[in-house]
Design a protein around this motif. Sequence first.
Motif, mmCIF file in Angstrom:
data_model
loop_
_atom_site.group_PDB
_atom_site.id
_atom_site.type_symbol
_atom_site.label_atom_id
_atom_site.label_comp_id
_atom_site.label_asym_id
_atom_site.label_seq_id
_atom_site.Cartn_x
_atom_site.Cartn_y
_atom_site.Cartn_z
ATOM 1 N N ILE A 1 0.809 -1.200 0.304
ATOM 2 C CA ILE A 1 -0.176 -0.033 0.060
ATOM 3 C C ILE A 1 0.787 1.443 -0.141
ATOM 4 C CG2 ILE A 1 -1.961 1.267 1.232
ATOM 5 C CD1 ILE A 1 -2.723 -1.573 0.833
ATOM 6 N N VAL A 2 0.484 1.332 -1.112
ATOM 7 C CA VAL A 2 1.493 3.255 -1.266
ATOM 8 C C VAL A 2 1.204 4.501 -1.363
ATOM 9 C CG1 VAL A 2 3.180 4.468 -2.376
ATOM 10 C CG2 VAL A 2 3.535 2.151 -2.014
ATOM 11 N N TRP A 3 1.054 5.411 -0.551
ATOM 12 C CA TRP A 3 0.692 6.820 -0.534
ATOM 13 C C TRP A 3 1.514 7.934 -0.845
ATOM 14 C CZ3 TRP A 3 -3.453 10.711 0.130
ATOM 15 C CH2 TRP A 3 -3.311 11.337 0.347
ATOM 16 N N LYS A 4 0.861 8.721 -1.461
ATOM 17 C CA LYS A 4 1.996 9.341 -2.343
ATOM 18 C C LYS A 4 1.294 10.797 -3.258
ATOM 19 C CE LYS A 4 5.749 10.983 -4.754
ATOM 20 N NZ LYS A 4 7.205 10.813 -5.664
ATOM 21 N N ASP A 5 0.995 12.055 -2.886
ATOM 22 C CA ASP A 5 0.503 13.196 -3.616
ATOM 23 C C ASP A 5 -0.662 12.722 -3.975
ATOM 24 O OD1 ASP A 5 3.273 14.340 -3.681
ATOM 25 O OD2 ASP A 5 3.841 13.383 -5.448
ATOM 26 N N GLY A 6 -1.714 12.485 -2.992
ATOM 27 C CA GLY A 6 -3.158 12.369 -2.405
ATOM 28 C C GLY A 6 -3.372 11.518 -3.189
ATOM 29 N N VAL A 7 -3.108 10.104 -3.653
ATOM 30 C CA VAL A 7 -2.874 8.953 -3.898
ATOM 31 C C VAL A 7 -2.054 8.019 -3.143
ATOM 32 C CG1 VAL A 7 -2.311 7.574 -6.238
ATOM 33 C CG2 VAL A 7 -2.698 9.659 -6.527
ATOM 34 N N LEU A 8 -3.453 6.574 -3.188
ATOM 35 C CA LEU A 8 -3.204 5.992 -2.196
ATOM 36 C C LEU A 8 -3.229 4.731 -3.182
ATOM 37 C CD1 LEU A 8 -2.863 4.910 0.548
ATOM 38 C CD2 LEU A 8 -5.447 4.662 0.640
ATOM 39 N N ALA A 9 -2.338 4.064 -3.480
ATOM 40 C CA ALA A 9 -2.820 2.708 -3.776
ATOM 41 C C ALA A 9 -2.433 1.349 -3.739
ATOM 42 C CB ALA A 9 -1.631 3.043 -5.165
ATOM 43 N N ALA A 10 -2.463 0.115 -4.625
ATOM 44 C CA ALA A 10 -1.997 -1.345 -3.996
ATOM 45 C C ALA A 10 -2.445 -2.043 -4.911
ATOM 46 C CB ALA A 10 -3.372 -1.035 -2.807
ATOM 47 N N ASP A 11 -1.726 -3.401 -4.867
ATOM 48 C CA ASP A 11 -1.675 -4.129 -5.301
ATOM 49 C C ASP A 11 -3.189 -4.929 -5.349
ATOM 50 O OD1 ASP A 11 -0.612 -5.259 -2.910
ATOM 51 O OD2 ASP A 11 -0.472 -7.168 -3.878
ATOM 52 N N SER A 12 -3.260 -5.861 -5.636
ATOM 53 C CA SER A 12 -4.773 -6.193 -5.342
ATOM 54 C C SER A 12 -4.392 -8.647 -5.607
ATOM 55 C CB SER A 12 -4.879 -6.881 -6.889
ATOM 56 O OG SER A 12 -5.290 -7.052 -7.613
ATOM 57 N N GLN A 13 -3.138 -9.015 -5.494
ATOM 58 C CA GLN A 13 -2.925 -10.076 -5.392
ATOM 59 C C GLN A 13 -3.175 -10.148 -3.820
ATOM 60 O OE1 GLN A 13 0.307 -11.899 -6.469
ATOM 61 N NE2 GLN A 13 1.078 -12.561 -4.210
ATOM 62 N N ALA A 14 -3.490 -11.525 -3.241
ATOM 63 C CA ALA A 14 -4.365 -11.963 -2.036
ATOM 64 C C ALA A 14 -4.040 -13.466 -1.900
ATOM 65 C CB ALA A 14 -5.912 -11.785 -1.663
ATOM 66 N N ALA A 15 -3.759 -14.281 -0.523
ATOM 67 C CA ALA A 15 -3.695 -15.495 -0.283
ATOM 68 C C ALA A 15 -4.404 -15.792 0.516
ATOM 69 C CB ALA A 15 -2.278 -15.930 -0.567
ATOM 70 N N THR A 16 -5.053 -17.172 0.776
ATOM 71 C CA THR A 16 -5.640 -17.464 1.965
ATOM 72 C C THR A 16 -4.248 -18.447 2.625
ATOM 73 O OG1 THR A 16 -5.762 -20.100 1.009
ATOM 74 C CG2 THR A 16 -7.830 -17.656 0.608
ATOM 75 N N GLU A 17 -4.749 -18.466 3.799
ATOM 76 C CA GLU A 17 -3.761 -19.905 4.940
ATOM 77 C C GLU A 17 -3.767 -21.302 3.310
ATOM 78 O OE1 GLU A 17 -5.473 -21.586 9.131
ATOM 79 O OE2 GLU A 17 -6.264 -19.407 8.193
ATOM 80 N N TYR A 18 -4.159 -21.612 3.070
ATOM 81 C CA TYR A 18 -4.535 -22.712 2.057
ATOM 82 C C TYR A 18 -3.911 -22.537 0.901
ATOM 83 C CZ TYR A 18 -7.859 -23.100 5.561
ATOM 84 O OH TYR A 18 -8.174 -23.454 7.135
ATOM 85 N N GLY A 19 -3.500 -21.492 0.683
ATOM 86 C CA GLY A 19 -2.540 -20.985 -0.666
ATOM 87 C C GLY A 19 -3.236 -20.704 -1.978
ATOM 88 N N CYS A 20 -4.345 -20.490 -1.839
ATOM 89 C CA CYS A 20 -5.796 -19.946 -3.303
ATOM 90 C C CYS A 20 -4.892 -18.298 -3.004
ATOM 91 C CB CYS A 20 -7.140 -19.984 -2.850
ATOM 92 S SG CYS A 20 -6.990 -21.911 -2.091
ATOM 93 N N ILE A 21 -4.989 -18.047 -4.564
ATOM 94 C CA ILE A 21 -4.372 -16.889 -4.052
ATOM 95 C C ILE A 21 -5.439 -15.963 -5.636
ATOM 96 C CG2 ILE A 21 -2.447 -15.467 -5.455
ATOM 97 C CD1 ILE A 21 -0.111 -17.531 -4.846
ATOM 98 N N THR A 22 -5.599 -14.708 -5.757
ATOM 99 C CA THR A 22 -6.728 -13.829 -6.282
ATOM 100 C C THR A 22 -5.933 -12.936 -6.280
ATOM 101 O OG1 THR A 22 -8.839 -13.361 -6.717
ATOM 102 C CG2 THR A 22 -8.193 -13.148 -4.596
ATOM 103 N N SER A 23 -5.836 -12.495 -8.096
ATOM 104 C CA SER A 23 -5.380 -11.557 -8.408
ATOM 105 C C SER A 23 -6.514 -10.353 -8.043
ATOM 106 C CB SER A 23 -5.264 -11.418 -9.136
ATOM 107 O OG SER A 23 -3.174 -12.382 -9.411
ATOM 108 N N SER A 24 -7.690 -9.941 -7.521
ATOM 109 C CA SER A 24 -8.638 -9.229 -7.847
ATOM 110 C C SER A 24 -9.631 -8.406 -6.216
ATOM 111 C CB SER A 24 -10.030 -9.476 -8.002
ATOM 112 O OG SER A 24 -10.352 -10.791 -7.565
ATOM 113 N N ALA A 25 -7.968 -8.151 -5.234
ATOM 114 C CA ALA A 25 -9.060 -8.584 -4.302
ATOM 115 C C ALA A 25 -8.400 -7.086 -4.304
ATOM 116 C CB ALA A 25 -8.044 -8.746 -3.423
ATOM 117 N N ARG A 26 -9.520 -5.533 -3.768
ATOM 118 C CA ARG A 26 -9.618 -4.644 -3.775
ATOM 119 C C ARG A 26 -9.057 -3.885 -2.068
ATOM 120 N NH1 ARG A 26 -10.304 -1.655 -7.827
ATOM 121 N NH2 ARG A 26 -11.597 0.228 -6.173
#
Length: 141
Positions: A4-29
């Motif tokens: 998560i990054v903040w600079k010059d009025g913009v807060l930005a993040a990646d969208s990868q998320a994983a569960t403890e079971y290894g399931c990964i998604t690339s659509s997390a807001r």
Amino acid sequence: MTVIVWKDGVLAADSQAATEYGCITSSARKVQAIGKYLVGVSGTAMALGPIADWVRNDCKGNLPEKIGGQSYGALIIGEYTGAIVENGGIQYVSREDPQCIGSGAEIAYGALHMGASAVEAVEAAIARSIYCGGAVYTVVF
């Protein structure tokens, strides 16, 4: 597994998320506007609800500690100040200075030091960290 990054009025993040079971998604807001605040959450996804509730209460009351036994971090930017919240603790930060949290923070800080925007810093972390990925989402003031 976040940056998560903040600079010059913009807060930005990646969208990868994983569960403890290894399931990964690339659509997390992981970033959103809540009232007069911008909020980004890293660590357990279960933290988003309790942190959002705390922010809706104008950041008053007790902060949640570890949620479901899992660690979390949040970067909260208000109209005049910012805060980094981790596992029930809070550190106030200047909203005038770039801020980063999450597993990709060190890479993002390096990119910011070289002049990157918030989005470019997240893209750098996605390119160089196995713990960051997916699309870049932003919210702005």
